[in-house]
Write an enzyme that holds these catalytic residues in place. Structure first.
Site, PDB file in Angstrom:
ATOM      1  N   GLU A 179       0.772  -1.337  -0.265  1.00 63.25           N
ATOM      2  CA  GLU A 179       0.080  -0.100   0.238  1.00 63.25           C
ATOM      3  C   GLU A 179       0.756   1.504  -0.031  1.00 63.25           C
ATOM      4  O   GLU A 179       0.333   2.312   0.167  1.00 63.25           O
ATOM      5  CB  GLU A 179      -0.949   0.127   1.123  1.00 63.25           C
ATOM      6  N   ASP A 316      -1.536  -1.284 -10.527  1.00 60.98           N
ATOM      7  CA  ASP A 316      -1.551  -2.413 -10.278  1.00 60.98           C
ATOM      8  C   ASP A 316      -1.419  -3.347 -11.580  1.00 60.98           C
ATOM      9  O   ASP A 316      -2.051  -2.784 -12.730  1.00 60.98           O
ATOM     10  CB  ASP A 316      -3.057  -2.841  -9.611  1.00 60.98           C
TER      11      ASP A 316
END
Length: 490
Positions: A179, A316
């Protein structure tokens, strides 16, 4: 220099449900993203391209891509995909959809059966050794590190880097921190672990991402995600995947589960059929737009700072193919078009080695989540999970410290394995984003329960019971077999 960084991650899903959340999530991402993205990299590598991008692969995803159960499950899933394509072709008006999906599933089956059936590690090792990519590692089980006990944080990172070396033959010099979570002093832990660079989000560097920045006094460099460049592709409100020509992710044919429509309306009943020719034209348009964006950004930033600038775009990996069906085609064309436009494409390791590094900086608490702070993983909505995580870690470490072992102890190993699974950042993220929140809470509490009952048996001296419990839980969660709890003992 332009650096593309991809972050590949899914939580441990094997043996924890199938659909709508569970192994199906893994197989969809594997078939739609990992297979085609690796294919793009292999083909470009065969053409002589090197140092195309920095590819982050979390240990928990790497474990699934090598796991025999998951490999067998994917093979069955791909076969079922082909059967669904045949079913679609037999339905009224489904000939084009069936033919397209048959071709896609046949290609995926061929890729799996010839290249992937023994796991992903041989493929990634091939790309690494050919200098096609730089690989980024990370800590075991993807914890939100700023909230994790420093002792377990250091262990998780060291074990994650060791796991990477075991699979790919090299210990990563860089990581994608889960994260992009950071708190001051973590840079020293990175330094001790041999990490030379890591990713943060742009605001952590106050938006000035044109150079990597050494953090404090540590010999470790933070690279920031360039938001003006990255948001051209994907942002909370806009980006290429929302174009009307692209295949719609959310709407599918209920009879077959195949996606037959394009992004043309918010109402599922008013979406137009997917047209590959329109999509191909949109890909070309967006490749050109991205290249122009990068060229303009590098030119303006180089002029502003008076030296060659760096732009780092980060996404991502699952965006390419899974969320954005046309993403792999866009990726392949961009990686070829940028050098043709005079842009140097490289990895984060190259950027550091070639001097794209500025003055040192102090980074405050940050992440790449909502608000760029910790609210997703530490906000009121997940306060119970924060408390649960703290209790689980305290329970596990206390039990381990009370029962150290000079010899390898599988019970201690499973105790720590379950604790790490309980504190995965994925559970709080899914709750905060209301994405399968029930599943996420169930997973967090299940791993917490496993930790507690093993620990209780150990601390009460019921070692045979603790061993049986550990063996039973290991049948479900047997990832990271090299995890050795002795390295965590005081």
């Amino acid at each position: 220099m332009f650096c593309l960084v991809l972050h590949s991650h899914l939580p441990w899903l094997a043996n924890h449900g199938r659909w709508p959340v569970g192994e199906e999530w893994l197989y969809q991402s594997w078939a739609a993203s990992y297979l085609p993205v690796v294919d793009v990299l292999r083909r470009l590598g065969e053409k002589g391209h090197e140092n195309l991008l920095s590819l982050g692969i979390t240990p928990v995803l790497a474990a699934q891509l090598d796991d025999p159960h998951c490999l067998e499950g994917l093979h069955h899933w791909l076969g079922n995909w082909q059967l669904r394509a045949h079913e679609a072709a037999l339905r009224p008006g489904g000939r084009d959809l069936g033919a397209r999906e048959h071709a896609n599933s046949a290609w995926a089956l061929q890729q799996f059966e010839t290249l992937w059936r023994h796991g992903a590690s041989p493929l990634f090792r091939e790309l690494i050794e050919a200098n096609t990519i730089e690989v980024l590692g990370g800590p075991l089980a993807h914890p939100f590190q700023p909230l994790l006990d420093p002792r377990l944080r250091a262990f998780s990172l060291a074990e994650g880097l060791t796991d990477a070396k075991t699979r790919w033959g090299r210990r990563p010099r860089g990581i994608w921190a889960p994260e992009c979570g950071f708190t001051p002093s973590m840079e020293h832990g990175y330094d001790l672990a041999g990490v030379k660079h890591f990713m943060v989000d742009g605001p952590a560097l106050h938006g000035d991402t044109t150079l990597g920045r050494p953090v404090g006094e540590a010999d470790v460099v933070a690279f920031g995600r360039d938001l003006p460049v990255s948001y051209r592709v994907w942002s909370p409100k806009s980006g290429y995947p929302g174009h009307a020509a692209y295949r719609d992710f959310h709407t599918f044919d209920h009879a077959t589960g195949l996606k037959a429509y394009r992004v043309t309306s918010r109402k599922s009943t008013e979406k137009a059929p997917y047209d590959p020719h329109l999509a191909a034209a949109a890909v070309k348009q967006h490749v050109d737009d991205f290249v122009h964006t990068v060229v303009r950004r590098l030119s303006s930033e180089s002029e502003r700072i008076g030296r060659p600038a760096l732009a780092v775009a980060a996404f991502d990996t699952e965006l390419f193919g899974h969320w954005w069906y046309e993403g792999p085609a866009w990726l392949e064309q961009v990686l070829q078009a940028l050098p043709e436009a005079g842009v140097r494409v490289g990895t984060l390791t190259q950027a550091r080695a070639e001097g794209f590094v500025g003055q040192s900086v102090h980074i405050s608490d940050s992440s790449w989540g909502s608000g760029k702070d910790w609210r997703v993983w530490a906000g009121d909505q997940v306060a119970d999970l924060v408390q649960l995580n703290a209790e689980v870690v305290e329970t596990a470490l206390a039990a381990l410290d009370k029962n150290p072992s000079e010899l390898r102890n599988r019970t201690n190993d499973q105790l720590i394995r379950e604790a790490l699974m309980a504190v995965s950042s994925d559970w709080a993220f899914m709750v905060s984003k209301d994405s399968a929140a029930g599943y996420a809470r169930d997973r967090a509490h299940r791993h917490a329960h496993a930790t507690r009952e093993i620990a209780e048996a150990m601390t009460s001296g019921q070692f045979a019971k603790a061993e049986r419990l550990a063996q039973d839980w290991n049948q479900v969660d047997g990832l990271f077999p090299a995890l050795d709890a002795r390295r965590l003992q005081v």
